[in-house]
Design a protein around this motif. Structure first.
Motif, short mmCIF file in Angstrom:
data_model
loop_
_atom_site.label_atom_id
_atom_site.label_comp_id
_atom_site.label_asym_id
_atom_site.label_seq_id
_atom_site.Cartn_x
_atom_site.Cartn_y
_atom_site.Cartn_z
N PRO A 240 0.84 -1.21 0.00
CA PRO A 240 0.00 0.00 0.00
C PRO A 240 0.87 1.26 0.00
N PRO A 241 0.44 2.31 -0.65
CA PRO A 241 1.24 3.55 -0.68
C PRO A 241 1.57 4.07 0.72
N LYS A 242 0.63 3.92 1.67
CA LYS A 242 0.89 4.46 3.02
C LYS A 242 2.03 3.72 3.72
N ALA A 243 2.28 2.44 3.33
CA ALA A 243 3.37 1.69 3.95
C ALA A 243 4.72 2.10 3.41
N ALA A 244 4.76 2.80 2.27
CA ALA A 244 6.01 3.16 1.63
C ALA A 244 6.49 4.55 2.03
N ARG A 245 5.75 5.23 2.88
CA ARG A 245 6.16 6.59 3.25
C ARG A 245 6.37 6.69 4.77
N PRO A 246 7.32 7.52 5.22
CA PRO A 246 7.50 7.78 6.65
C PRO A 246 6.49 8.81 7.13
N TYR A 247 6.27 8.83 8.45
CA TYR A 247 5.28 9.74 9.03
C TYR A 247 5.92 10.56 10.14
N VAL A 248 5.41 11.77 10.26
CA VAL A 248 5.78 12.64 11.39
C VAL A 248 4.52 12.86 12.23
N LEU A 249 4.74 13.19 13.51
CA LEU A 249 3.62 13.43 14.42
C LEU A 249 3.09 14.85 14.21
N ASN A 250 1.81 14.95 14.00
CA ASN A 250 1.19 16.24 13.77
C ASN A 250 0.69 16.83 15.09
N ARG A 251 -0.15 16.08 15.79
CA ARG A 251 -0.73 16.56 17.04
C ARG A 251 -0.65 15.44 18.06
N VAL A 252 -0.19 15.76 19.26
CA VAL A 252 -0.10 14.79 20.35
C VAL A 252 -1.05 15.23 21.45
#
Length: 789
Positions: A240-252
């Motif tokens: 899936p495309p979402k598995a191929a990209r890194p993520y940053v935290l937006n709101r905690v």
């Protein structure tokens, strides 16, 4: 110097053995059938087989079924099974159900299936196209199976290639290559490839790839000549495309009072240091929670920080449930390659305050009686997750044996404040790589001890320190201030006479102002439940009086004479002499489980205790509360608590069981115990205990004698050339009623070796010392709570 006894256990064992000795189990086999007795595995190859024993063990592991257990060719469990055939109740049915085994027949063995499983295991280890054959060996009414596996050279890794595409994901996987588990020249091994896939996934999870899974990695293996293979690490093309990209935290978001019927939608959050925080100001200040959170807005998602946040929040002791949820951020600005996650940390509180009362029973060879403990706990006393624990205790114990009629009463109150951070101004130390919350603790307490016919004593303590863990198995504690003060507020004439006769004892009781510091390191593998061999080690050092002595000596302070008998000069503080010493305590335990089953309680437990206290300068004896005693339910169980030593010292018949003078500056103790599961919640044990205590400086008032009744001049002092001859040894057996949260222990112990001679001192009046015990008289019965170690 030695006393032994024997119980006719051999007669019982022989009787049971004879009852089943005539039974090899074959007479219970149906006519025309064969009893399956097991299998062997043999590996054959024209080339050397790397890790041959390990590979053989893997092949043996797939053999099924398992044969009936046997002892020297006998199969008693078949005998017990036969006793229950056709019975639905009674002793025979119970024995068959509890100890019996149904015969395992050759007809139950599927050799073709076992051969297929063996070929699979060989393929997984790089041995492709093996041949596996089996041969049945019969003898009378039994049969066994021999398996033979013929293999060639194993395939080895020739080259390793990581992804080379110009994408963020491939670049991240390439960056993990220095830590790869795949090595050129190693044999092909499926489990290594599985572990490598898991390793890469773990590394990616700490670089923002939240939706990636190990299944998205595949290995392409191309074989070459001479049994070699090139390995290509690749990413599946359909992830899936979402598995191929890194993520940053937006709101905690931090919710400190989450409930299943959550009503926080009616509460307005506040912003604190970038966090969206639902306040519960009656319980916490925001800083107390954010100090334990390692998720930061606008930072890359890292699973390591997520796990660390969970562990830190749970270790505060104020929450019974914590979880972290991640959701894709809606309406958040999105770059071409990075995604955004919103994080929600939900915390469910335990009640802030609690009150608990516990009735205990103190049992020893000297005093026995009830105790009441009342505990008050406030889990956020200063609204910063600080735990305030106040304990009040009261106990009344009656003396036993020669102390019959002596009552020991004790009343005390102590308080401890645990602050979930290291208070080290001007530094802010968080131990950012630890999963465990470090603590600063403050403690204070008072205890009143009264022994009728002897003394009344007040005990005060005050201190502060730090405790922290770097791993689940490692813990350290540093206490820079550990002040203790004891005073004899009342002394009977009887006890005063004892102090007058024993100046060493008098100084140990009166010299009780302790200006201490301590450090302790603990390594404990018992938290690793599945580990078969577990080690526990604790080492600590205690210091007292060194800084005060240095300051007073440099300042030219004058010493003060102390003591009524054999007076000596010492520095004082507030008119009271203080103790000066160095004390080292070491404890090593080993727990070896004899069964492969991690739930089994069958194990060997061993312990070694070494304690050394060295008084010097301002002291010639350790304070009484710092001296070592030995013997009793948790020590050498064949002797009374504090009933041994120092050295070969032996109390008179009138003083047997005395609690005040059989202590020392040096302690050596070793214990070996075998523990066996017997019935549900019931365990048995066999044990041997050995040890003694000694003095650093000889005490003329504690005279010791040789085998002829003449003074030997040691007077309890430790000597390298004599201490081994002064070791007391006891052995015994016990029963433990273990319901997990509570253990009642009953031990019967018998002294095998006494450290002292039974010869009466030359010229002593008859009856001064107890006669040498005979028969079963010295057996000590111990009732205690919990395991001894």
């Amino acid at each position: 110097m030695m006393s032994r006894f024997s119980f006719p256990l051999s007669v019982l064992v022989a009787s049971l053995w004879l009852a089943v000795a005539g039974c090899s189990g074959t007479k219970f086999i149906p006519e025309g059938s064969k009893l399956y007795t097991g299998s062997t595995v043999k590996l054959k190859s024209d080339a050397a087989i790397p890790n041959e024993s390990e590979l053989t063990t893997q092949l043996e592991g797939v053999i099924a079924p398992k044969p009936n257990s046997s002892i020297l060719g006998l199969r008693p469990k078949l005998y017990f099974w036969h006793m229950g055939v056709g019975k639905e109740k009674g002793l025979g049915h119970w024995l068959a159900d509890k100890y019996g085994e149904k015969p395992v027949l050759l007809a139950e063995v599927d050799t073709q299936r076992v051969q297929d499983l063996m070929r699979n295991r060989l393929n997984n280890n790089g041995y492709f196209k093996p041949t596996v054959t089996s041969k049945i060996i019969t003898k009378d009414q039994t049969a066994s199976v021999d398996y033979t596996a013929n293999v060639g050279k194993p395939y080895r890794i020739k080259e390793i290639h990581f992804p080379d595409r110009d994408t963020l994901l491939d670049a991240a996987i390439r960056a993990t290559q220095p830590g790869t588990l795949l090595k050129v020249g190693d044999p092909y091994n499926l489990q290594t490839f599985i572990n490598e896939r898991t390793r890469i996934d773990a590394a990616l999870k700490n670089q923002g790839y939240y939706y990636f899974t190990p299944e998205y990695i595949l290995f392409q293996v191309d074989s070459t000549l001479d049994n070699e293979a090139n390995v290509y690490v690749k990413v599946k093309g359909t992830i899936p495309p979402k598995a191929a990209r890194p993520y940053v935290l937006n709101r905690v978001t931090l919710n400190t009072d989450f409930k299943l019927s959550d009503t926080t939608t009616n509460v307005q959050p506040m912003m604190y240091q970038g966090y969206r925080y639902f306040p519960d100001e009656s319980m916490f200040r925001a800083k107390a929670i954010t100090n334990a959170v390692f998720l930061y807005p606008d930072s890359v998602y890292r699973r390591r920080r997520s796990d660390q946040t969970l562990a830190r929040l749970m270790s505060l002791g104020t929450f019974k449930y914590v979880d972290i949820q991640y959701r894709p951020a809606r309406n958040a600005p999105d770059s071409a390659e990075y995604g955004k996650l919103n994080s929600l940390v939900r915390m469910t509180q335990v009640p802030k305050k609690s009150l608990r009362a516990e009735l205990q029973m103190n049992v020893s060879n000297i005093f026995t009686g009830p105790a009441l403990v009342v505990e008050y706990r406030n889990r956020s006393a200063l609204r910063g997750a600080e735990q305030l624990i106040v304990n009040a205790t009261a106990s009344v114990e009656q003396g036993k044996g020669t102390l019959s009629g002596v009552t020991s009463t004790q009343y005390g109150i102590d308080a401890k404040l645990l602050v979930p951070r290291l208070i080290t101004p001007p530094f802010d130390i968080r131990l950012a790589n630890s999963d465990f919350q470090p603590r600063t603790f403050f403690n204070a307490g008072y205890k009143l001890v009264s022994r009728t016919e002897y003394f009344r004593q007040d005990v005060f303590n005050l201190g502060y320190g730090y405790s922290w863990k770097t791993k689940a198995t490692n813990e350290q504690q540093f206490q820079p201030i550990d002040l203790q003060y004891n005073r004899l507020s009342g002394v009977t004439g009887r006890f005063q006479d004892i102090l007058d006769q024993r100046p060493f004892l008098a100084r140990s009781f009166r010299q009780q102002f302790i200006l201490g510091s301590s450090y302790t390191y603990t390594y404990n593998q018992q938290v690793l439940d599945n580990k078969r061999n577990q080690i526990y080690f604790s080492g600590g050092i205690n210091l007292s009086g060194n800084l005060a002595y240095l300051i007073q000596s440099l300042a030219g302070a004058s010493k003060t004479p102390i003591g009524d008998t054999n007076p000596r000069d010492a520095y004082t503080l507030f008119g009271q002499a203080y103790s000066q010493y160095t004390q080292v305590n070491l404890e090593l335990r080993d727990y070896f489980r004899t069964s492969l089953d991690p739930t089994s309680g069958n194990k060997f437990a061993t312990r070694l205790l070494i304690g050394v206290g060295m008084p010097y300068k301002n002291s010639d004896v350790l304070p009484y509360l710092k001296q070592y005693g030995i013997g009793g339910p948790n020590s050498i169980r064949a002797f009374n608590a504090r009933g041994l030593g120092p050295g070969t010292y032996r109390t008179t018949a009138a003083e047997q069981g005395g609690f005040y003078d059989q202590v020392g500056d040096i302690k050596l103790e070793a214990n070996v115990e075998y523990r066996q599961d017997l019935f549900p919640y019931v365990k048995g044990a066999l044990f041997v205990d050995a040890g003694n205590v000694w003095l650093v400086n000889a005490d003329p008032s504690r005279v010791t004698y040789d085998d002829n009744g003449n003074p030997d001049g040691l007077n309890g002092q430790f000597k390298f050339n004599t201490f081994m001859k002064q070791i007391a040894v006891g052995a015994g057996a016990g029963i433990r009623i273990d319901v997990q949260f509570f253990v009642i222990r009953l031990d019967a112990a018998y002294p095998l070796i006494y450290p002292y001679s039974f010869a009466a001192p030359v010229g002593s009046p008859e009856g001064l010392y107890e006669d040498k015990p005979t028969g079963f008289k010295p057996v000590k019965l111990n009732i205690a709570i919990g395991y001894p170690f």
